[in-house]
Motif scaffolding. Structure first.
Motif, PDB file in Angstrom:
ATOM      1  N   VAL A 141      64.100  -3.078  12.876  1.00 24.79           N
ATOM      2  CA  VAL A 141      64.967  -3.366  11.734  1.00 24.79           C
ATOM      3  C   VAL A 141      64.667  -2.394  10.597  1.00 24.79           C
ATOM      4  N   LYS A 142      65.529  -2.400   9.596  1.00 26.02           N
ATOM      5  CA  LYS A 142      65.303  -1.536   8.434  1.00 26.02           C
ATOM      6  C   LYS A 142      64.062  -1.982   7.669  1.00 26.02           C
ATOM      7  N   PRO A 143      63.286  -1.028   7.153  1.00 26.90           N
ATOM      8  CA  PRO A 143      62.155  -1.411   6.303  1.00 26.90           C
ATOM      9  C   PRO A 143      62.662  -1.997   4.985  1.00 26.90           C
ATOM     10  N   GLY A 144      61.804  -2.743   4.305  1.00 27.73           N
ATOM     11  CA  GLY A 144      62.230  -3.423   3.079  1.00 27.73           C
ATOM     12  C   GLY A 144      61.409  -3.037   1.855  1.00 27.73           C
ATOM     13  N   ILE A 145      61.972  -3.303   0.685  1.00 26.29           N
ATOM     14  CA  ILE A 145      61.238  -3.097  -0.566  1.00 26.29           C
ATOM     15  C   ILE A 145      60.112  -4.116  -0.664  1.00 26.29           C
ATOM     16  N   THR A 146      60.401  -5.332  -0.225  1.00 24.35           N
ATOM     17  CA  THR A 146      59.377  -6.365  -0.146  1.00 24.35           C
ATOM     18  C   THR A 146      59.498  -7.044   1.211  1.00 24.35           C
ATOM     19  N   GLY A 147      58.470  -7.798   1.578  1.00 23.10           N
ATOM     20  CA  GLY A 147      58.486  -8.435   2.891  1.00 23.10           C
ATOM     21  C   GLY A 147      57.590  -9.660   2.934  1.00 23.10           C
ATOM     22  N   LEU A 148      57.652 -10.363   4.037  1.00 23.13           N
ATOM     23  CA  LEU A 148      56.867 -11.591   4.187  1.00 23.13           C
ATOM     24  C   LEU A 148      55.373 -11.299   4.136  1.00 23.13           C
ATOM     25  N   ALA A 149      54.943 -10.206   4.752  1.00 27.74           N
ATOM     26  CA  ALA A 149      53.512  -9.860   4.729  1.00 27.74           C
ATOM     27  C   ALA A 149      53.032  -9.622   3.306  1.00 27.74           C
ATOM     28  N   GLN A 150      53.874  -8.978   2.501  1.00 28.77           N
ATOM     29  CA  GLN A 150      53.483  -8.660   1.124  1.00 28.77           C
ATOM     30  C   GLN A 150      53.322  -9.918   0.272  1.00 28.77           C
ATOM     31  N   VAL A 151      54.242 -10.865   0.394  1.00 23.97           N
ATOM     32  CA  VAL A 151      54.151 -12.063  -0.449  1.00 23.97           C
ATOM     33  C   VAL A 151      53.063 -13.013   0.048  1.00 23.97           C
ATOM     34  N   ARG A 152      52.593 -12.793   1.288  1.00 20.02           N
ATOM     35  CA  ARG A 152      51.482 -13.604   1.798  1.00 20.02           C
ATOM     36  C   ARG A 152      50.126 -12.952   1.537  1.00 20.02           C
ATOM     37  N   GLY A 153      50.131 -11.874   0.765  1.00 23.87           N
ATOM     38  CA  GLY A 153      48.857 -11.274   0.354  1.00 23.87           C
ATOM     39  C   GLY A 153      48.418 -10.068   1.142  1.00 23.87           C
ATOM     40  N   PHE A 154      49.181  -9.651   2.160  1.00 29.08           N
ATOM     41  CA  PHE A 154      48.767  -8.525   2.992  1.00 29.08           C
ATOM     42  C   PHE A 154      49.542  -7.273   2.588  1.00 29.08           C
ATOM     43  N   GLY A 183      71.405   2.907   2.488  1.00 31.34           N
ATOM     44  CA  GLY A 183      71.365   2.337   3.831  1.00 31.34           C
ATOM     45  C   GLY A 183      70.100   2.633   4.606  1.00 31.34           C
ATOM     46  N   ASP A 184      69.107   3.299   3.971  1.00 24.42           N
ATOM     47  CA  ASP A 184      67.851   3.597   4.660  1.00 24.42           C
ATOM     48  C   ASP A 184      66.923   2.389   4.702  1.00 24.42           C
ATOM     49  N   MET A 185      67.055   1.518   3.695  1.00 23.96           N
ATOM     50  CA  MET A 185      66.170   0.368   3.579  1.00 23.96           C
ATOM     51  C   MET A 185      66.984  -0.890   3.319  1.00 23.96           C
ATOM     52  N   SER A 186      66.310  -2.031   3.391  1.00 22.71           N
ATOM     53  CA  SER A 186      66.897  -3.311   3.028  1.00 22.71           C
ATOM     54  C   SER A 186      66.078  -3.877   1.868  1.00 22.71           C
ATOM     55  N   VAL A 187      66.625  -4.842   1.150  1.00 25.49           N
ATOM     56  CA  VAL A 187      65.856  -5.454   0.060  1.00 25.49           C
ATOM     57  C   VAL A 187      64.619  -6.137   0.638  1.00 25.49           C
ATOM     58  N   VAL A 188      64.795  -6.853   1.751  1.00 24.43           N
ATOM     59  CA  VAL A 188      63.674  -7.546   2.401  1.00 24.43           C
ATOM     60  C   VAL A 188      63.539  -7.045   3.831  1.00 24.43           C
TER      61      VAL A 188
END
Length: 455
Positions: A394-407, A363-368
């Motif tokens: 919000v909870k931090p994620g393993i992956t995120g929108l910034a990551q898939v956009r190259g940042f 419960g510390d993180m979310s998938v996204v």
């Protein structure tokens, strides 16, 4: 203004949609679940009540001419998951009833396939019908001649599928060829031209004029809507609370703060993380443990305190990809000497992040979600970059929108962090289950294609 408009049938669309959905789940229920020894009356009442209650809370039928396909898909997925859980919950409480996961799966898939097809066909047919025939349009006028009012008028003209016919501006403060008339000219114009909706710029009229306009709209069956001139504030969700009979408007943070959305996202996180933990980590951990230990001394896992939701610290888990060192608060850079050979492979493919599915399960993180930064980054950028701290809503994620956009990866300039925060805030403000799925799929694609900043 009395009577109905030619070609106006919007009031029938929602009842038709509700009746169709209830008919589908009723007929398919008897077809697929008839062998489960159900009491037809009891079960049908339970199923119908469950469907209606879930639909009410998630606003399943709150679809309008300006609703986007992404919002519709998100509503369908929410309704499907919650309805499935409620139906499954029926069986443990009835001893005589037989449980069949296969029958329920067939029932759910068939029902939601038909409901989804009907919903989209109806949605797109109405859009096409408006464009081709010019029917079912709503006449609209705008009070005010502000930049926001002009943009709204341009939207009406460019998006014919929304089904609005713009008839003119009314303003006491401006006077030019685009203005249809003064505010005194508005009422007779609305009645004569059968105006459906009045859009009002709040800084164009006084409180007394506004009250008079609202009364006029009520008496003449006309909808009045308001154009926010402070776009940055009022683009967020407004919530109305009552202190006894006194109304107070407040800004809701985001959809992700809605209790039902929280439960839905948490269920998704638990199911997804369990699939990864048992399906992948169960055999990957022993294999990587051997490879990590063969190359360098130290633990298999690396844990580090990171700021989580509301900036509360949690321990983020990774496979250890570096030699043991005392500079853990310094992010990895290109050709970093601390990174081991197996660590370089794990970081390039993002395998080193896989233990964070344990963080998700705890419960510390979310998938996204926004990636959890180092504490040193929080201190460096927290008060320098606008809206930086929003990411802690919000909870931090393993992956995120910034990551898939190259940042992702190393922050070399302030611009790198600004772009990362921009995408993080956009994700928080515009969350949907479809956006989560899209980010997960893009993450997998990026892993196989490789990323320049994954080091």
């Amino acid at each position: 203004m009395t009577g109905t408009r030619t070609g106006r049938y919007s009031k029938y669309i929602r009842p038709i949609s509700i009746l169709f959905d209830l008919l589908v789940i009723t007929v398919l229920c008897f077809y697929f679940l008839k062998r489960l020894n159900l009491n037809p009356v009891n079960y049908l009442v339970y199923q119908t009540v469950a469907w209606v209650i879930i639909a009410f809370f998630i606003k399943f039928y709150g679809i309008y001419r300006f609703t986007t396909p992404v919002e519709i898909t998100s509503k369908i997925i929410k309704q499907g998951i919650l309805f499935s859980l409620v139906i499954i919950a029926f069986f443990p409480f009835s001893k005589e009833v037989l449980f069949s996961g296969k029958a329920i799966a067939y029932f759910m898939v068939s029902s939601f396939t038909l409901i989804t097809i009907f919903k989209y066909l109806l949605f797109y047919y109405l859009k096409k019908y408006r464009i081709v025939t010019g029917s079912n349009y709503r006449n609209a006028v705008i009070i005010g001649y502000t930049p926001e009012a002009i943009r709204l008028k341009e939207l009406f003209e460019t998006r014919n599928d929304y089904g609005y016919r713009f008839l003119g501006y009314f303003s006491n403060k401006k006077s030019n060829a685009n203005i249809k008339g003064k505010l005194d000219d508005l009422k007779p114009f609305v009645i004569e031209n059968e105006v459906d909706e009045i859009y009002c710029s709040l800084n164009e009229i006084t409180n007394e004029q506004l009250k008079d306009l609202v009364d006029f709209a009520d008496e003449n069956n006309t909808v009045i809507k308001f154009i926010p001139d402070t776009k940055e504030i009022f683009s967020k969700n407004l919530k109305i609370d009552y202190y006894e009979l006194f109304p107070v408007l407040s800004l809701q943070k985001t959809t992700l703060h809605d209790p039902l959305t929280k439960v839905f996202k948490r269920i998704f996180d638990i199911v997804f993380s369990l699939i990864i933990i048992f399906g992948l980590l169960s055999w990957l951990v022993p294999l990587l443990a051997i490879l990590i230990k063969l190359e360098s001394r130290g633990p298999i896992f690396f844990k580090q305190g990171r700021p989580g939701i509301d900036e509360k610290e949690f321990f983020c888990y990774k496979f250890r990809s570096m030699q043991i060192n005392k500079t853990t608060e310094r992010e990895a850079s290109k050709n970093d000497p601390r990174v081991t050979k197996i660590g370089r492979f794990m970081r390039k493919t993002s395998i080193d992040e896989m233990p964070q599915f344990l963080n998700v399960l705890l419960g510390d993180m979310s998938v996204v979600g926004p990636r959890p930064h180092l504490w040193s980054q929080n201190k460096a950028y927290g008060h320098r970059i606008n809206k930086y701290m929003v990411r802690h809503y919000v909870k931090p994620g393993i992956t995120g929108l910034a990551q898939v956009r190259g940042f992702r990866g190393e922050i070399e300039t302030d611009e790198d962090m600004i772009n990362r925060i921009k995408y993080d805030v956009f994700y928080i403000d515009n969350w949907s289950i479809l956006l989560d799925i899209k980010i997960i799929v893009q993450t997998v694609i990026n892993i196989f294609e490789g990323e320049d900043k994954a080091y």
